[in-house]
Motif scaffolding. Sequence first.
Motif, PDB file in Angstrom:
ATOM      1  N   UNK A  29      -7.795  -5.993   1.547  1.00  0.00           N
ATOM      2  CA  UNK A  29      -8.225  -4.690   2.026  1.00  0.00           C
ATOM      3  C   UNK A  29      -7.805  -4.470   3.461  1.00  0.00           C
ATOM      4  N   UNK A  30      -8.247  -3.393   4.066  1.00  0.00           N
ATOM      5  CA  UNK A  30      -7.801  -3.060   5.405  1.00  0.00           C
ATOM      6  C   UNK A  30      -8.246  -4.047   6.456  1.00  0.00           C
ATOM      7  N   UNK A  31      -9.259  -4.874   6.190  1.00  0.00           N
ATOM      8  CA  UNK A  31      -9.778  -5.792   7.178  1.00  0.00           C
ATOM      9  C   UNK A  31      -8.993  -7.053   7.338  1.00  0.00           C
ATOM     10  N   UNK A  32      -8.105  -7.400   6.403  1.00  0.00           N
ATOM     11  CA  UNK A  32      -7.345  -8.611   6.514  1.00  0.00           C
ATOM     12  C   UNK A  32      -7.711  -9.652   5.503  1.00  0.00           C
ATOM     13  N   UNK A  33      -7.184 -10.860   5.665  1.00  0.00           N
ATOM     14  CA  UNK A  33      -7.252 -11.862   4.625  1.00  0.00           C
ATOM     15  C   UNK A  33      -8.546 -12.658   4.573  1.00  0.00           C
ATOM     16  N   UNK A  34      -9.472 -12.510   5.475  1.00  0.00           N
ATOM     17  CA  UNK A  34     -10.699 -13.296   5.472  1.00  0.00           C
ATOM     18  C   UNK A  34     -10.502 -14.608   6.194  1.00  0.00           C
ATOM     19  N   UNK A  35     -11.569 -15.418   6.294  1.00  0.00           N
ATOM     20  CA  UNK A  35     -11.488 -16.624   7.117  1.00  0.00           C
ATOM     21  C   UNK A  35     -10.484 -17.641   6.611  1.00  0.00           C
ATOM     22  N   UNK A  36     -10.435 -17.854   5.293  1.00  0.00           N
ATOM     23  CA  UNK A  36      -9.495 -18.847   4.780  1.00  0.00           C
ATOM     24  C   UNK A  36      -8.062 -18.399   5.014  1.00  0.00           C
ATOM     25  N   UNK A  37      -7.802 -17.125   4.828  1.00  0.00           N
ATOM     26  CA  UNK A  37      -6.454 -16.606   5.033  1.00  0.00           C
ATOM     27  C   UNK A  37      -6.010 -16.721   6.471  1.00  0.00           C
ATOM     28  N   UNK A  38      -6.913 -16.411   7.405  1.00  0.00           N
ATOM     29  CA  UNK A  38      -6.564 -16.516   8.824  1.00  0.00           C
ATOM     30  C   UNK A  38      -6.255 -17.959   9.184  1.00  0.00           C
ATOM     31  N   UNK A  39      -7.115 -18.866   8.773  1.00  0.00           N
ATOM     32  CA  UNK A  39      -6.892 -20.273   9.086  1.00  0.00           C
ATOM     33  C   UNK A  39      -5.607 -20.774   8.440  1.00  0.00           C
ATOM     34  N   UNK A  40      -5.378 -20.405   7.181  1.00  0.00           N
ATOM     35  CA  UNK A  40      -4.144 -20.822   6.510  1.00  0.00           C
ATOM     36  C   UNK A  40      -2.912 -20.278   7.224  1.00  0.00           C
ATOM     37  N   UNK A  41      -3.005 -19.022   7.688  1.00  0.00           N
ATOM     38  CA  UNK A  41      -1.859 -18.445   8.408  1.00  0.00           C
ATOM     39  C   UNK A  41      -1.596 -19.215   9.691  1.00  0.00           C
ATOM     40  N   UNK A  42      -2.658 -19.540  10.420  1.00  0.00           N
ATOM     41  CA  UNK A  42      -2.485 -20.286  11.675  1.00  0.00           C
ATOM     42  C   UNK A  42      -1.930 -21.679  11.399  1.00  0.00           C
ATOM     43  N   UNK A  43      -2.465 -22.352  10.392  1.00  0.00           N
ATOM     44  CA  UNK A  43      -1.995 -23.701  10.082  1.00  0.00           C
ATOM     45  C   UNK A  43      -0.551 -23.698   9.578  1.00  0.00           C
ATOM     46  N   UNK A  44      -0.153 -22.656   8.865  1.00  0.00           N
ATOM     47  CA  UNK A  44       1.207 -22.599   8.328  1.00  0.00           C
ATOM     48  C   UNK A  44       2.249 -22.405   9.428  1.00  0.00           C
ATOM     49  N   UNK A  45       1.823 -21.970  10.600  1.00  0.00           N
ATOM     50  CA  UNK A  45       2.774 -21.725  11.684  1.00  0.00           C
ATOM     51  C   UNK A  45       3.209 -23.005  12.391  1.00  0.00           C
TER      52      UNK A  45
END
Length: 165
Positions: A29-45
């Motif tokens: 939704x418009x708010x973004x991926x949620x806590x797991x998604x944010x953490x996964x995005x940061x870790x994937x970088x």
Amino acid sequence: MKKLCYGLLTLAILVGSAYAVAAGPGPGGPGGPGPEGLLNRLLSLKLSEAQKHDVAVVLKENRSAFEVAGKAMFEAFGAMHEVMRAEPGNEEKVRQASRRIGVAGEELAVLRGKVEAKVLAVLTPEQRKQWAEDDVPPPPKNKERFHAGGELVNEWVDAHAGSGK
């Protein structure tokens, strides 16, 4: 290192909670991926230790702002729920409650944008490219489900309303 990971995880959960409140029901939704998604995005970088520190500082500096914005959004939705439960026909109260949701959502979106800009400033060009590629739009099934639900309502109305409009 362990302390930093726990801190990032806690912060990701808080930030994700604010995003989830803004997004409303359903995943994404418009708010973004949620806590797991944010953490996964940061870790994937594959952030360097210096980048991890800088990103964590940005998120920590904005933690309380996300908590306040998330609480405002939660309260705005709660107020709308109360109006719709108690006086759904009171147009002025419905409009006021709707405006509160809009203002709260706008504040949360602006905050998210500012924080994301600060995080992006810490990343390398390759990491920024990966960040942009990982930002997947909400799945189309949500839209399809919305339309399917509308069709079901229309079928029910047509079946029970008779031949007149």
